[in-house]
Design a protein around this motif. Structure first.
Motif, PDB file in Angstrom:
ATOM      1  N   LEU A 282      -3.770   8.411  -6.798  1.00 51.65           N
ATOM      2  CA  LEU A 282      -3.664   7.109  -6.136  1.00 51.65           C
ATOM      3  C   LEU A 282      -5.057   6.516  -5.915  1.00 51.65           C
ATOM      4  CD1 LEU A 282      -1.523   5.175  -5.010  1.00 51.65           C
ATOM      5  CD2 LEU A 282      -1.808   6.268  -2.791  1.00 51.65           C
ATOM      6  N   GLN A 283      -5.977   7.405  -5.525  1.00 51.00           N
ATOM      7  CA  GLN A 283      -7.362   6.976  -5.333  1.00 51.00           C
ATOM      8  C   GLN A 283      -7.927   6.411  -6.640  1.00 51.00           C
ATOM      9  OE1 GLN A 283      -9.401   7.891  -2.162  1.00 51.00           O
ATOM     10  NE2 GLN A 283     -10.256   6.029  -3.095  1.00 51.00           N
ATOM     11  N   GLU A 284      -7.612   7.121  -7.759  1.00 41.63           N
ATOM     12  CA  GLU A 284      -8.107   6.663  -9.079  1.00 41.63           C
ATOM     13  C   GLU A 284      -7.501   5.312  -9.446  1.00 41.63           C
ATOM     14  OE1 GLU A 284      -7.401   9.764 -11.967  1.00 41.63           O
ATOM     15  OE2 GLU A 284      -8.593  11.187 -10.779  1.00 41.63           O
ATOM     16  N   GLU A 285      -6.203   5.176  -9.133  1.00 43.61           N
ATOM     17  CA  GLU A 285      -5.511   3.909  -9.436  1.00 43.61           C
ATOM     18  C   GLU A 285      -6.181   2.754  -8.680  1.00 43.61           C
ATOM     19  OE1 GLU A 285      -1.073   2.319  -8.697  1.00 43.61           O
ATOM     20  OE2 GLU A 285      -1.142   4.430  -9.253  1.00 43.61           O
ATOM     21  N   LEU A 286      -6.478   3.002  -7.407  1.00 37.43           N
ATOM     22  CA  LEU A 286      -7.103   1.980  -6.573  1.00 37.43           C
ATOM     23  C   LEU A 286      -8.505   1.655  -7.097  1.00 37.43           C
ATOM     24  CD1 LEU A 286      -6.925   0.276  -3.946  1.00 37.43           C
ATOM     25  CD2 LEU A 286      -7.898   2.229  -2.729  1.00 37.43           C
ATOM     26  N   ALA A 288      -9.619   1.994 -10.090  1.00 42.18           N
ATOM     27  CA  ALA A 288      -9.542   1.279 -11.371  1.00 42.18           C
ATOM     28  C   ALA A 288      -9.257  -0.208 -11.133  1.00 42.18           C
ATOM     29  CB  ALA A 288      -8.461   1.912 -12.243  1.00 42.18           C
ATOM     30  N   LEU A 289      -8.380  -0.496 -10.197  1.00 40.75           N
ATOM     31  CA  LEU A 289      -8.033  -1.895  -9.899  1.00 40.75           C
ATOM     32  C   LEU A 289      -9.251  -2.649  -9.347  1.00 40.75           C
ATOM     33  CD1 LEU A 289      -4.484  -1.499  -8.292  1.00 40.75           C
ATOM     34  CD2 LEU A 289      -5.012  -2.710 -10.406  1.00 40.75           C
ATOM     35  N   ILE A 290      -9.989  -1.957  -8.482  1.00 41.39           N
ATOM     36  CA  ILE A 290     -11.178  -2.585  -7.879  1.00 41.39           C
ATOM     37  C   ILE A 290     -12.228  -2.860  -8.970  1.00 41.39           C
ATOM     38  CG2 ILE A 290     -13.097  -2.192  -6.260  1.00 41.39           C
ATOM     39  CD1 ILE A 290     -11.102  -0.587  -4.511  1.00 41.39           C
ATOM     40  N   LYS A 291     -12.365  -1.866  -9.872  1.00 41.12           N
ATOM     41  CA  LYS A 291     -13.365  -1.997 -10.944  1.00 41.12           C
ATOM     42  C   LYS A 291     -13.003  -3.147 -11.892  1.00 41.12           C
ATOM     43  CE  LYS A 291     -15.866   1.098 -13.978  1.00 41.12           C
ATOM     44  NZ  LYS A 291     -15.717   2.319 -14.759  1.00 41.12           N
ATOM     45  N   GLU A 292     -11.705  -3.258 -12.161  1.00 43.15           N
ATOM     46  CA  GLU A 292     -11.200  -4.294 -13.065  1.00 43.15           C
ATOM     47  C   GLU A 292     -11.511  -5.709 -12.544  1.00 43.15           C
ATOM     48  OE1 GLU A 292      -6.837  -4.522 -13.793  1.00 43.15           O
ATOM     49  OE2 GLU A 292      -7.240  -2.542 -14.657  1.00 43.15           O
ATOM     50  N   SER A 293     -11.453  -5.882 -11.208  1.00 49.09           N
ATOM     51  CA  SER A 293     -11.653  -7.217 -10.612  1.00 49.09           C
ATOM     52  C   SER A 293     -12.682  -7.113  -9.491  1.00 49.09           C
ATOM     53  CB  SER A 293     -10.344  -7.744 -10.027  1.00 49.09           C
ATOM     54  OG  SER A 293      -9.290  -7.579 -10.909  1.00 49.09           O
ATOM     55  N   PRO A 294     -13.943  -6.955  -9.847  1.00 49.98           N
ATOM     56  CA  PRO A 294     -14.972  -6.671  -8.833  1.00 49.98           C
ATOM     57  C   PRO A 294     -15.137  -7.766  -7.781  1.00 49.98           C
ATOM     58  CG  PRO A 294     -15.961  -7.065 -10.986  1.00 49.98           C
ATOM     59  CD  PRO A 294     -14.503  -7.000 -11.206  1.00 49.98           C
ATOM     60  N   LEU A 302      -4.663  -5.180  -3.164  1.00 57.30           N
ATOM     61  CA  LEU A 302      -3.529  -4.410  -2.603  1.00 57.30           C
ATOM     62  C   LEU A 302      -2.206  -5.110  -2.882  1.00 57.30           C
ATOM     63  CD1 LEU A 302      -4.940  -3.112   0.806  1.00 57.30           C
ATOM     64  CD2 LEU A 302      -4.537  -1.818  -1.287  1.00 57.30           C
ATOM     65  N   LYS A 303      -2.249  -6.428  -2.902  1.00 59.76           N
ATOM     66  CA  LYS A 303      -1.002  -7.181  -3.146  1.00 59.76           C
ATOM     67  C   LYS A 303      -0.481  -6.992  -4.572  1.00 59.76           C
ATOM     68  CE  LYS A 303      -1.307 -10.541   0.534  1.00 59.76           C
ATOM     69  NZ  LYS A 303      -1.523 -11.947   0.917  1.00 59.76           N
ATOM     70  N   THR A 304      -1.356  -6.518  -5.474  1.00 54.78           N
ATOM     71  CA  THR A 304      -0.848  -6.208  -6.821  1.00 54.78           C
ATOM     72  C   THR A 304      -0.180  -4.833  -6.830  1.00 54.78           C
ATOM     73  OG1 THR A 304      -2.918  -5.170  -7.527  1.00 54.78           O
ATOM     74  CG2 THR A 304      -2.700  -7.549  -7.940  1.00 54.78           C
ATOM     75  N   MET A 305      -0.439  -4.032  -5.785  1.00 53.53           N
ATOM     76  CA  MET A 305       0.117  -2.668  -5.730  1.00 53.53           C
ATOM     77  C   MET A 305       1.397  -2.578  -4.916  1.00 53.53           C
ATOM     78  SD  MET A 305      -3.222  -0.322  -4.914  1.00 53.53           S
ATOM     79  CE  MET A 305      -2.410   1.253  -5.014  1.00 53.53           C
ATOM     80  N   MET A 306       1.588  -3.506  -3.984  1.00 52.96           N
ATOM     81  CA  MET A 306       2.689  -3.354  -3.031  1.00 52.96           C
ATOM     82  C   MET A 306       3.139  -4.711  -2.513  1.00 52.96           C
ATOM     83  SD  MET A 306       0.289  -1.995   0.063  1.00 52.96           S
ATOM     84  CE  MET A 306      -0.685  -1.073  -1.088  1.00 52.96           C
ATOM     85  N   GLN A 307       4.190  -4.703  -1.710  1.00 55.57           N
ATOM     86  CA  GLN A 307       4.689  -5.958  -1.145  1.00 55.57           C
ATOM     87  C   GLN A 307       3.616  -6.580  -0.236  1.00 55.57           C
ATOM     88  OE1 GLN A 307       8.974  -5.719   0.080  1.00 55.57           O
ATOM     89  NE2 GLN A 307       8.675  -3.548  -0.238  1.00 55.57           N
ATOM     90  N   LYS A 330     -16.093  -0.546   1.980  1.00 54.62           N
ATOM     91  CA  LYS A 330     -16.692   0.750   2.313  1.00 54.62           C
ATOM     92  C   LYS A 330     -15.839   1.870   1.704  1.00 54.62           C
ATOM     93  CE  LYS A 330     -17.673  -0.939   6.912  1.00 54.62           C
ATOM     94  NZ  LYS A 330     -16.927  -0.900   8.136  1.00 54.62           N
ATOM     95  N   ASN A 331     -16.503   2.978   1.367  1.00 59.73           N
ATOM     96  CA  ASN A 331     -15.767   4.137   0.835  1.00 59.73           C
ATOM     97  C   ASN A 331     -14.740   4.644   1.824  1.00 59.73           C
ATOM     98  OD1 ASN A 331     -16.558   4.443  -1.736  1.00 59.73           O
ATOM     99  ND2 ASN A 331     -18.340   5.748  -1.237  1.00 59.73           N
ATOM    100  N   GLU A 332     -15.120   4.639   3.106  1.00 58.54           N
ATOM    101  CA  GLU A 332     -14.173   5.147   4.121  1.00 58.54           C
ATOM    102  C   GLU A 332     -12.923   4.255   4.208  1.00 58.54           C
ATOM    103  OE1 GLU A 332     -17.005   4.448   7.565  1.00 58.54           O
ATOM    104  OE2 GLU A 332     -15.077   3.980   8.527  1.00 58.54           O
ATOM    105  N   ASP A 333     -13.072   2.961   3.894  1.00 59.96           N
ATOM    106  CA  ASP A 333     -11.900   2.078   3.890  1.00 59.96           C
ATOM    107  C   ASP A 333     -10.967   2.421   2.734  1.00 59.96           C
ATOM    108  OD1 ASP A 333     -12.633   0.813   6.161  1.00 59.96           O
ATOM    109  OD2 ASP A 333     -13.546  -0.929   5.189  1.00 59.96           O
ATOM    110  N   LYS A 334     -11.577   2.751   1.591  1.00 56.10           N
ATOM    111  CA  LYS A 334     -10.746   3.155   0.443  1.00 56.10           C
ATOM    112  C   LYS A 334      -9.950   4.406   0.805  1.00 56.10           C
ATOM    113  CE  LYS A 334     -14.105   2.178  -2.965  1.00 56.10           C
ATOM    114  NZ  LYS A 334     -14.744   2.688  -4.153  1.00 56.10           N
ATOM    115  N   GLN A 335     -10.621   5.299   1.494  1.00 54.39           N
ATOM    116  CA  GLN A 335      -9.946   6.536   1.918  1.00 54.39           C
ATOM    117  C   GLN A 335      -8.811   6.236   2.896  1.00 54.39           C
ATOM    118  OE1 GLN A 335     -12.622   9.388   3.626  1.00 54.39           O
ATOM    119  NE2 GLN A 335     -13.080  10.199   1.590  1.00 54.39           N
TER     120      GLN A 335
END
Ligand SMILES: Cc1cc2nc3c(=O)[nH]c(=O)nc-3n(C[C@H](O)[C@H](O)[C@H](O)COP(=O)(O)OP(=O)(O)OC[C@H]3O[C@@H](n4cnc5c(N)ncnc54)[C@H](O)[C@@H]3O)c2cc1C
Length: 417
Positions: A282-286, A288-294, A302-307, A330-335
């Protein structure tokens, strides 16, 4: 004078009256309502979830309230016998998901009519709009019943199939527990099962997630040590009072049980929104999405991942800057995001009432019943079957299977005397 009196013409009583009368015994079925089988007609969303075709072990595992007791009655009449009983009388059944059996017509009344025809053929006397007030015995032997108008009906055998206390407008108001107590039986504590769960969390009270449903989440009731007591991976929905839907209904009895064992009202529950994806993936998925649209905000990612509403709630709940993009997040926010999605923990404070529950937990103590006959170990000629007993399962045909199987065995044994 009758050979057998059956009290209560619900699921279990219909079967008990049939099996008691099939060998020519004189049987009377007494029903409080003006019609028989009210709950049979509303079960399974009005289509009558008549039984379940899973193997014994699976059925038992879906009856967390003393399912093992059913091995005894199953040795005489089981789920396959229920299927034969209905189909051999002209009502074809079909199997749906998780072994659930329904009439092909989707009409519960077709199943009810099978019983009505059998009762007519076997000349069972049916008394509608009639309430049993008292069950009588002498020297530990059944003598009959007394109705609310004072009429006494005598018989050497009485089968109590009065159901639990749930949805009382169907007639099940717990009268059988009173009869059982008078006969000397103990009743284990009654509680609601298969019922929505309540919560006083602020986000529930504010209706933040109200109406949001999820099709495949893992919902857990947590023990005091934070470990899951039970997890159900199914659908669920947030409501204005808490949570509902299949996963919540199945978890509900464990909320009650944890309240008892932790001796407190507020119990923790947890939702894993991605039960089939590990934290790392899940972390990798997130990432990848962030990297795709910096330059996209975390809120829009997040809205592309869930309601949308879950994404908004997640951000607020975790105090994350909603406009932060890849450069500022922040990294801690991703966590925090991953931790939330894999284990959102919140407090619940109970369930809705026993009257609103689909099923009543607790009932006549099974230690006082012989499983192969369903006869009382205390009073000769007294039998119990169905939800009046301390047996409760998940919805999905398990309770109806229990009611029909114990009903058959009780009626059969009473009719053999
Ligand atoms: C909305 C709903 C949906 C459900 N869906 C499912 C499902 O999909 N799968 C599943 O397995 N289970 C389901 N259940 C549960 C299932 O219907 C019950 O477990 C089952 O009906 C219990 O059968 P019973 O014969 O013990 O009691 P009941 O069917 O409740 O029958 C008891 C009868 O006794 C009568 N009675 C009570 N007291 C007296 C008295 N003093 N004198 C005369 N008569 C009396 C009542 O009027 C009633 O007719 C559902 C329940 C509800 C409420």
């Amino acid at each position: 004078m009758y050979d057998v009196i059956v009290i209560g013409g619900g699921v279990s009583g219909l079967m008990a009256a049939y099996s008691a009368s099939k060998n020519g015994k004189k049987v009377i079925l007494i029903e409080k309502n003006k019609k028989l089988g009210q709950k049979l007609l509303i079960s399974g969303g009005g289509r009558c979830n008549v039984t379940n075709r899973l193997p014994y072990a699976e059925i038992i595992s879906h009856i967390p309230g003393n399912g093992k007791f059913l091995y005894g009655p199953f040795s005489i009449f089981d789920n396959e016998n229920i299927i034969d009983f209905v189909e051999s009388r002209g009502v074809a059944l079909k199997e749906e998901d998780h072994g659930r059996m329904f009439p092909v017509s989707n009409k519960a009344v077709d199943v009810l009519n099978v019983f009505l025809r059998e009762l007519e053929e076997n000349k069972v006397t049916i008394r509608y709009n009639t309430i049993v007030e008292e069950v009588s015995s002498e020297d530990d032997r059944i003598t009959g019943v007394t109705l609310t108008d004072g009429e006494v009906i005598k018989a050497g055998n009485v089968v109590i199939t009065t159901g639990g206390r749930s949805v009382p407008n169907t007639g099940s108001t717990g009268d059988g527990h009173k009869f059982a107590r008078t006969a000397g039986h103990t009743i284990t504590e009654l509680f609601p099962t298969e019922v929505p769960i309540t919560s006083s969390e602020d986000f529930i009270k504010a209706g933040t997630l109200k109406g949001l449903s999820f099709s495949n989440v893992a919902l857990s009731v947590l023990r005091k040590n934070g470990k899951p007591r039970i997890t159900h991976q199914m659908d669920m929905i947030f409501t204005h009072f808490g949570i509902s839907g299949p996963a919540a209904l199945r978890c509900s009895q464990f909320v009650y049980k944890e309240q008892k064992s932790q001796k407190r009202n507020d119990i923790s529950m947890m939702i894993d929104f991605y039960p089939d994806t590990g934290k790392g993936a899940l972390q990798e998925e997130l990432d990848a999405l962030i990297k795709e649209s910096p330059n996209k905000s975390i809120r829009n990612i997040l809205k592309t991942m869930m309601q949308d509403r879950l994404a908004e709630f997640l951000i607020d709940y975790n105090g994350i800057d909603r406009e932060a993009n890849s450069h500022h997040l922040k990294n801690e926010d991703k966590q925090k995001i991953v931790e939330f999605l894999k284990g959102f923990t919140f407090k619940v404070d109970g369930t809705q009432s026993i009257e609103k529950a689909f099923v009543t937990g607790g009932g006549v103590n099974l230690k006082e019943i012989t499983p192969q006959t369903m006869e009382s170990r205390l009073v000769e000629g007294l039998y119990f079957a169905g939800e009046v007993l301390d047996i409760h399962g998940y919805t999905g045909g398990y309770n109806i299977t229990s009611a029909l199987v114990t009903g058959y065995v009780a009626g059969h044994s009473a009719g053999m005397k």
